[in-house]
Design an enzyme around this catalytic site. Structure first.
Site, PDB file in Angstrom:
ATOM      1  N   CYS A 251       0.843  -1.203   0.000  1.00  9.19           N
ATOM      2  CA  CYS A 251       0.000   0.000   0.000  1.00  9.19           C
ATOM      3  C   CYS A 251       0.878   1.254   0.000  1.00  9.19           C
ATOM      4  O   CYS A 251       1.500   1.583   1.011  1.00  9.19           O
ATOM      5  CB  CYS A 251      -0.902  -0.046   1.234  1.00  9.19           C
ATOM      6  SG  CYS A 251      -1.775   1.485   1.585  1.00  9.19           S
TER       7      CYS A 251
ATOM      8  N   CYS B 158       0.111   3.899   2.618  1.00  8.87           N
ATOM      9  CA  CYS B 158       0.505   3.393   3.942  1.00  8.87           C
ATOM     10  C   CYS B 158       1.987   3.657   4.204  1.00  8.87           C
ATOM     11  O   CYS B 158       2.366   4.054   5.305  1.00  8.87           O
ATOM     12  CB  CYS B 158       0.250   1.894   4.044  1.00  8.87           C
ATOM     13  SG  CYS B 158      -1.455   1.386   3.874  1.00  8.87           S
TER      14      CYS B 158
END
Length: 104
Positions: free
Chosen positions: A29, A32
């Site tokens: 991600c 993230c």
């Protein structure tokens, strides 16, 4: 330095009654990864005042399922063993700190 939570250690932290901030993330991600440095900075800044850590949802799915984490990055804020607030998506560090400050 942010803690690396597992399902078990996250539950223990939440049940401690302390102010806890958990960053739910995954290695694949992009947002993230970008948010990770802000979480690390917050962990250093609030050391001794709050428990701040990260949980890889690919390795630990119990807590994320229990609190209905559907998108990442998601950050959950706990106090007195209860979910008090959440942040979803890539947000400024100041926004996360404001949510944390409100619980201290």
């Amino acid at each position: 330095m942010a803690l690396q939570f597992t399902d078990q250690t996250a539950k223990e932290a939440i049940e401690s009654g302390k102010v806890v901030m958990i960053d739910f993330w995954a290695e694949w991600c992009g947002p993230c990864i970008k948010l990770g440095s802000a979480v690390e900075a917050i962990a250093d800044k609030y050391d001794g005042k709050a428990v701040v850590g990260k949980m890889n949802i690919d390795e630990n799915d119990e807590v994320s399922s229990e609190y209905r984490v559907r998108n990442i990055p998601t950050i959950l804020f706990f106090k007195d063993g209860e979910l008090k607030d959440r942040s979803v998506g890539l947000v400024p560090q100041a926004d996360l700190e404001a949510k944390l400050e409100a619980l201290l």
